[in-house]
Design an enzyme around this catalytic site. Structure first.
Site: not given
Length: 535
Positions: A150, A181, A253-255, A311-312
């Site tokens: 992100h 992420d 900002g720590n991301s 696919g469930v």
């Protein structure tokens, strides 16, 4: 003449004597004044002792050593982008889950990503370039850096600053995995870079000391410490996220910054905070480094992370539900994705998957993890309880992103938008919209309980020309019913420039739904039509 000369000499002598006397007086006065001041007693605080500064001596501790060791490996990331029109999705819950889960709300009111300066949902849209900031850490001396997806998702340029280096490096995105992420970027350094030491997050215990290093609010090389508050937090993130919870102070900002143990090993990537104000409130979450390493190794190999899928969709049922149905373990199938492996094999909703390849399935998370780790193309056998009868089904594991190509939570809205806006080579025309599956509430607003929801209309597009708006629900195109994003894609591929297109849409009437006493918002159903533009 002699008299005049004598007078002049006397005058010069007198002047010289006068100047000498004045100078001597000044010197004596200064000495006397200094002596008086030196002898003058303290009058403001007569009983106070003047303070003195000792010689500088570094004390240091484990945190000090750790900060000095790791700061050179932590980088500041700044990314810029041109904002796109945002769609109001407040109050809209995500659609039913994929493969493996019902996909409850991600709790964005409480748990928020924390990169800087991207602006809130209600911020005024100004068409000027914006910046967001985050953190990353070096994992390879050749300039490979790990951060959060992100931090760099959807941006135009990525810039990196190293510790104690004024150079601003341009970075390129190697690949990203939106479901964990995780993103990998690379710079071209002038010299080999100091890489972090990777730890093993499986050994992390509650109560251990942790240290977070990052750039909160753009303040580079900020170090904070705390303890591990909990491990395995899986109820607050995505399907493949099980967080380490810490009370080490982390902020916007720590991301993407590292979470370290007391030995200086990276045990996680700081990803989320629990907040009601947007700032630190004592609860932070880091993605375990073991999960990060798996994603990193896939990304540097092929640019993406590949996961298996059957696919469930499934719900989180109580143990007593299973017992009431005559089993003590397993996963109750809520939905079977059309044309997916399970659908082709004959799995049906309400089947209970009890084992895979002969090994018992404890719950949905267990099923997900085991299926996701299977290579695409693997032949697999499922044991199913159907109305109390044991059955066996054989199927082939498929790529998760292909099975759920119409689910923005798996592939992202940008990928769906790309295929619907004409950027895909197999598409002959473009509508100029981004769409997603409808929620249960949205489907209830339509006459036939079907449709897809418009999340964005491109400026200057065919969709904008005919009057389509964000949050319109498309229920049919040229009389062909629309039940999924894939339906729209198939209809789109059969059209050519110049063809007439009629969308049947449902739109919530303006102002409807604001009265809480109203049982259901008022809707309008009508056609939007036009001729597809000639390329």
């Amino acid at each position: 003449m002699k008299l005049f000369e004598k007078m002049r000499q006397q005058k010069l002598l007198s002047t010289t004597l006068l100047l000498f006397t004045l100078s001597l007086g000044i010197v004596i006065g200064t000495l006397i004044n200094t002596g008086v001041h030196a002898a003058r007693p303290q009058s403001a605080a007569p009983d106070a002792t003047p303070l003195s500064i000792p010689k500088a001596t570094a004390i240091g501790n484990d945190f000090t050593k750790l900060a000095k060791q790791l700061e050179p490996s932590v980088v500041n990331i700044t990314a810029d982008y041109m904002p796109k029109p945002q769609t109001g999705r407040k109050g809209i819950q995500p659609p039913a889950g994929d493969d493996d889960d019902q996909g409850d709300d991600d709790g964005s009111d409480l748990f928020r990503r924390f990169f800087g300066n991207r602006g809130g949902q209600n911020a005024p849209q100004q068409m000027q370039r914006r910046e967001q900031s985050g953190t990353g850490f070096i994992v390879d001396k050749n300039g490979y850096i790990v951060t959060n997806n992100h931090v760099v998702d959807g941006v135009d340029h990525i810039k990196v600053k190293l510790h104690d280096d004024p150079t601003e490096y341009r970075a390129r995105l190697i690949g990203a995995d939106r479901e964990t992420d995780v993103a990998v970027i690379k710079i071209e350094p002038k010299h080999p870079l100091p890489a972090v030491t990777i730890g093993n997050s499986d050994s992390v215990q509650v109560g251990e000391w942790t240290v977070a290093i990052g750039s909160p609010f753009g303040l580079e090389a900020t170090v904070t410490a705390g303890i591990v508050s909990a491990t395995g937090r899986g109820e607050i993130g995505g399907q493949f996220q099980r967080f380490i919870q810490t009370d080490a102070a982390i902020n916007p900002g720590n991301s993407g910054g590292p979470l370290l143990n007391i030995r200086g090993e990276v045990i996680g990537v700081n990803t989320m905070i629990a907040t009601q104000s947007g700032g630190y409130q004592g609860v932070g979450f880091a993605l375990p480094v073991n999960t990060v390493v798996r994603a990193y190794n896939d990304i540097i190999k092929s640019g993406r992370v590949t996961r298996g899928s059957i696919g469930v969709s499934w719900g989180r049922e109580k143990p007593e539900t299973l017992k009431g149905l005559g089993v003590d373990h397993g996963v109750i199938v809520a939905d079977v994705h059309k044309e997916g492996p399970a659908d082709k094999a004959g799995i049906k909703p309400n089947d209970i998957i009890t084992a895979i390849n002969g090994q018992a399935i404890k719950d949905g998370d267990d099923l997900v993890e085991r299926v996701a780790e299977m290579p695409v193309g693997t032949q697999t056998k499922l044991t199913v309880d159907r109305d109390g009868k044991k059955m066996e089904f054989s199927l082939t594991i498929q790529d998760r992103t292909k099975v759920f190509a119409d689910d923005p939570r798996v592939v992202g809205e940008s990928a769906i938008q790309e295929s619907l806006s004409g950027k895909n080579e197999s598409t002959q025309v473009k509508f100029g919209v981004s769409i997603r599956p409808t929620t249960d509430e949205e489907r209830d607003l339509t006459p036939d309980k079907r449709g897809v929801t418009v999340t964005r209309v491109e400026t200057g597009s065919f969709a904008e020309d005919i009057g389509m708006q964000d949050r319109d629900i498309i229920v049919s195109i040229n009389r062909a019913p629309v039940n999924s994003v894939d339906d729209v894609r198939k209809i789109q591929q059969n059209l050519k420039p110049g063809d007439a297109v009629a969308f049947r849409v449902v739109r919530v009437a303006q102002g409807a739904g604001r009265n809480r006493a109203a049982a259901q918002p008022r809707t309008d159903t009508f056609f939007l039509s036009g001729y597809l533009p000639q390329n």
